[in-house]
Design a protein around this motif. Sequence first.
Motif, PDB file in Angstrom:
ATOM      1  N   ALA A  72       0.858  -1.193   0.000  1.00  0.00           N
ATOM      2  CA  ALA A  72       0.000   0.000   0.000  1.00  0.00           C
ATOM      3  C   ALA A  72       0.891   1.239   0.000  1.00  0.00           C
ATOM      4  O   ALA A  72       1.422   1.626   1.047  1.00  0.00           O
ATOM      5  CB  ALA A  72      -0.924   0.003   1.222  1.00  0.00           C
ATOM      6  N   PRO A  73       1.091   1.865  -1.158  1.00  0.00           N
ATOM      7  CA  PRO A  73       1.909   3.080  -1.208  1.00  0.00           C
ATOM      8  C   PRO A  73       1.092   4.333  -0.937  1.00  0.00           C
ATOM      9  O   PRO A  73      -0.128   4.349  -1.113  1.00  0.00           O
ATOM     10  CB  PRO A  73       2.409   3.077  -2.656  1.00  0.00           C
ATOM     11  CG  PRO A  73       1.300   2.406  -3.420  1.00  0.00           C
ATOM     12  CD  PRO A  73       0.679   1.399  -2.484  1.00  0.00           C
ATOM     13  N   ASP A  74       1.773   5.375  -0.505  1.00  0.00           N
ATOM     14  CA  ASP A  74       1.230   6.725  -0.585  1.00  0.00           C
ATOM     15  C   ASP A  74       1.593   7.248  -1.967  1.00  0.00           C
ATOM     16  O   ASP A  74       2.785   7.369  -2.298  1.00  0.00           O
ATOM     17  CB  ASP A  74       1.855   7.640   0.475  1.00  0.00           C
ATOM     18  CG  ASP A  74       1.301   7.416   1.870  1.00  0.00           C
ATOM     19  OD1 ASP A  74       0.244   6.782   1.992  1.00  0.00           O
ATOM     20  OD2 ASP A  74       1.950   7.869   2.834  1.00  0.00           O
ATOM     21  N   LEU A  75       0.602   7.544  -2.800  1.00  0.00           N
ATOM     22  CA  LEU A  75       0.889   8.098  -4.112  1.00  0.00           C
ATOM     23  C   LEU A  75       1.623   9.425  -3.964  1.00  0.00           C
ATOM     24  O   LEU A  75       1.458  10.143  -2.964  1.00  0.00           O
ATOM     25  CB  LEU A  75      -0.409   8.299  -4.890  1.00  0.00           C
ATOM     26  CG  LEU A  75      -1.229   7.034  -5.180  1.00  0.00           C
ATOM     27  CD1 LEU A  75      -2.546   7.411  -5.866  1.00  0.00           C
ATOM     28  CD2 LEU A  75      -0.442   6.049  -6.043  1.00  0.00           C
ATOM     29  N   LEU A  76       2.450   9.756  -4.939  1.00  0.00           N
ATOM     30  CA  LEU A  76       3.138  11.046  -4.895  1.00  0.00           C
ATOM     31  C   LEU A  76       2.122  12.167  -4.688  1.00  0.00           C
ATOM     32  O   LEU A  76       1.027  12.152  -5.252  1.00  0.00           O
ATOM     33  CB  LEU A  76       3.906  11.293  -6.193  1.00  0.00           C
ATOM     34  CG  LEU A  76       5.258  10.588  -6.362  1.00  0.00           C
ATOM     35  CD1 LEU A  76       5.894  11.024  -7.671  1.00  0.00           C
ATOM     36  CD2 LEU A  76       6.197  10.866  -5.205  1.00  0.00           C
TER      37      LEU A  76
ATOM     38  N   PRO B 103      -3.071   9.966 -14.336  1.00  0.00           N
ATOM     39  CA  PRO B 103      -3.175   8.514 -14.103  1.00  0.00           C
ATOM     40  C   PRO B 103      -2.033   7.741 -14.750  1.00  0.00           C
ATOM     41  O   PRO B 103      -1.501   6.794 -14.157  1.00  0.00           O
ATOM     42  CB  PRO B 103      -4.528   8.165 -14.732  1.00  0.00           C
ATOM     43  CG  PRO B 103      -5.336   9.417 -14.627  1.00  0.00           C
ATOM     44  CD  PRO B 103      -4.345  10.529 -14.854  1.00  0.00           C
ATOM     45  N   GLY B 104      -1.632   8.149 -15.961  1.00  0.00           N
ATOM     46  CA  GLY B 104      -0.528   7.471 -16.621  1.00  0.00           C
ATOM     47  C   GLY B 104       0.783   7.639 -15.874  1.00  0.00           C
ATOM     48  O   GLY B 104       1.576   6.692 -15.755  1.00  0.00           O
ATOM     49  N   GLY B 105       1.026   8.849 -15.359  1.00  0.00           N
ATOM     50  CA  GLY B 105       2.232   9.081 -14.582  1.00  0.00           C
ATOM     51  C   GLY B 105       2.256   8.255 -13.312  1.00  0.00           C
ATOM     52  O   GLY B 105       3.300   7.683 -12.935  1.00  0.00           O
ATOM     53  N   TYR B 106       1.119   8.181 -12.640  1.00  0.00           N
ATOM     54  CA  TYR B 106       1.041   7.352 -11.437  1.00  0.00           C
ATOM     55  C   TYR B 106       1.246   5.878 -11.771  1.00  0.00           C
ATOM     56  O   TYR B 106       1.892   5.137 -11.019  1.00  0.00           O
ATOM     57  CB  TYR B 106      -0.311   7.542 -10.760  1.00  0.00           C
ATOM     58  CG  TYR B 106      -0.392   8.748  -9.854  1.00  0.00           C
ATOM     59  CD1 TYR B 106       0.463   8.883  -8.769  1.00  0.00           C
ATOM     60  CD2 TYR B 106      -1.346   9.743 -10.060  1.00  0.00           C
ATOM     61  CE1 TYR B 106       0.380   9.977  -7.921  1.00  0.00           C
ATOM     62  CE2 TYR B 106      -1.440  10.843  -9.223  1.00  0.00           C
ATOM     63  CZ  TYR B 106      -0.569  10.959  -8.151  1.00  0.00           C
ATOM     64  OH  TYR B 106      -0.652  12.051  -7.315  1.00  0.00           O
ATOM     65  N   ALA B 107       0.683   5.420 -12.890  1.00  0.00           N
ATOM     66  CA  ALA B 107       0.850   4.017 -13.284  1.00  0.00           C
ATOM     67  C   ALA B 107       2.321   3.703 -13.512  1.00  0.00           C
ATOM     68  O   ALA B 107       2.825   2.652 -13.084  1.00  0.00           O
ATOM     69  CB  ALA B 107       0.027   3.725 -14.531  1.00  0.00           C
ATOM     70  N   ASN B 108       3.033   4.612 -14.177  1.00  0.00           N
ATOM     71  CA  ASN B 108       4.468   4.416 -14.369  1.00  0.00           C
ATOM     72  C   ASN B 108       5.199   4.327 -13.036  1.00  0.00           C
ATOM     73  O   ASN B 108       6.099   3.501 -12.853  1.00  0.00           O
ATOM     74  CB  ASN B 108       5.049   5.566 -15.195  1.00  0.00           C
ATOM     75  CG  ASN B 108       4.602   5.543 -16.639  1.00  0.00           C
ATOM     76  OD1 ASN B 108       4.207   4.510 -17.160  1.00  0.00           O
ATOM     77  ND2 ASN B 108       4.656   6.697 -17.295  1.00  0.00           N
ATOM     78  N   GLY B 109       4.801   5.189 -12.102  1.00  0.00           N
ATOM     79  CA  GLY B 109       5.433   5.169 -10.791  1.00  0.00           C
ATOM     80  C   GLY B 109       5.216   3.867 -10.054  1.00  0.00           C
ATOM     81  O   GLY B 109       6.105   3.357  -9.364  1.00  0.00           O
ATOM     82  N   MET B 110       4.012   3.289 -10.203  1.00  0.00           N
ATOM     83  CA  MET B 110       3.728   2.010  -9.547  1.00  0.00           C
ATOM     84  C   MET B 110       4.543   0.882 -10.172  1.00  0.00           C
ATOM     85  O   MET B 110       5.048   0.007  -9.477  1.00  0.00           O
ATOM     86  CB  MET B 110       2.236   1.700  -9.628  1.00  0.00           C
ATOM     87  CG  MET B 110       1.361   2.624  -8.789  1.00  0.00           C
ATOM     88  SD  MET B 110       1.809   2.611  -7.018  1.00  0.00           S
ATOM     89  CE  MET B 110       2.857   4.089  -6.908  1.00  0.00           C
ATOM     90  N   ARG B 111       4.684   0.914 -11.501  1.00  0.00           N
ATOM     91  CA  ARG B 111       5.537  -0.091 -12.150  1.00  0.00           C
ATOM     92  C   ARG B 111       6.963  -0.016 -11.603  1.00  0.00           C
ATOM     93  O   ARG B 111       7.578  -1.047 -11.283  1.00  0.00           O
ATOM     94  CB  ARG B 111       5.558   0.138 -13.657  1.00  0.00           C
ATOM     95  CG  ARG B 111       6.550  -0.772 -14.405  1.00  0.00           C
ATOM     96  CD  ARG B 111       6.985  -0.159 -15.717  1.00  0.00           C
ATOM     97  NE  ARG B 111       7.566   1.174 -15.516  1.00  0.00           N
ATOM     98  CZ  ARG B 111       7.792   2.042 -16.500  1.00  0.00           C
ATOM     99  NH1 ARG B 111       7.472   1.720 -17.744  1.00  0.00           N
ATOM    100  NH2 ARG B 111       8.326   3.220 -16.241  1.00  0.00           N
ATOM    101  N   ASP B 112       7.492   1.199 -11.473  1.00  0.00           N
ATOM    102  CA  ASP B 112       8.865   1.353 -11.020  1.00  0.00           C
ATOM    103  C   ASP B 112       9.015   0.953  -9.557  1.00  0.00           C
ATOM    104  O   ASP B 112      10.028   0.347  -9.170  1.00  0.00           O
ATOM    105  CB  ASP B 112       9.316   2.796 -11.230  1.00  0.00           C
ATOM    106  CG  ASP B 112       9.349   3.178 -12.704  1.00  0.00           C
ATOM    107  OD1 ASP B 112       9.404   2.265 -13.550  1.00  0.00           O
ATOM    108  OD2 ASP B 112       9.296   4.390 -13.009  1.00  0.00           O
TER     109      ASP B 112
END
Length: 315
Positions: free
Chosen positions: A57-61, A75-84
Amino acid sequence: MPETQFVTVHGHRRAYALGGRPIGTAPVLLLLHGLGCDRHTWDPVWNRLARRYTLLAPDLLGHGESDKPRGDYSPGGYANGMRDLLTVLGIDKVTVLGHSFGGAVAMQFAYQFPERTERLALVDPGGLGNEVSALIRSLGLPGYDLVLRALTAPGVRQVNVAALKLLSRIGVRELRDLGEVAAILDSFKDAGKRYAVHKLVTGVIDWRGQNVTMSDRAYLTEAMPLWIVWGADDRVLPARHADTAREIAPSAQVTVLEDAGHFPHRDHPDAFVDLLTGFMDSTVPATYSRARWRRLLKNGGHDHLSSVDSASELA
């Protein structure tokens, strides 16, 4: 929920909780919170889920204890962050579970990274209709920062938060979510949080409402198990959006929980866990096939593969 951990990715510190079963011994649930919230939205269901699954469970940026940079809050930027984040932590595949705006991020993650997504689970998600509450829209208006600074000034903030919490407890169904609103308002004392939420809202909502939708790509869920749950009394994103989900993703499991608002996982945690566990037990994790994905994209969802052909492509 276990102690907060931190990792720096692309120069930004990200906060997260990792718990439950050890990585590699159980399915992994990636738990994504909604706009203005943080990972603690999952506290009411954490312990029961932790018995069967690995939980991240992350805290989103821009939220919680994560950094709040001037950056990409789409949403796309957050998705990339979750992949990383998953890559750094050594996690290959997940069932992604998103609430509200986190649902929009979950949908985007599944779309961008189907090879890393086993299932998609959505809780009162954004992206299934235009309607959204006036309160959310207001966060994208000019002058938002002045208003939020006034509402969260020392002394004023404490009074506002206490009033909202009190209203949430008087037993009026329409006011049940004000306890969560109180926590979000309290967090807006942080200027970085105010900026991040404003950027997020202006990126996904315009004068007509939500402008990010999964409707044109819902057919891709044919290749992935999908579960959607909605609170019948949701005043942020109306429960009738669940009907849209049934229309555009007929293979999905869709449940509307009575006597629940925008946070059904907090209103009825045991029922929520039972439903999620049932979904997990009754579905087979998606196996990514580039040929299958290409065929779906080319045909726009009109996939006429025979069962034999499908099995050979998925092999």
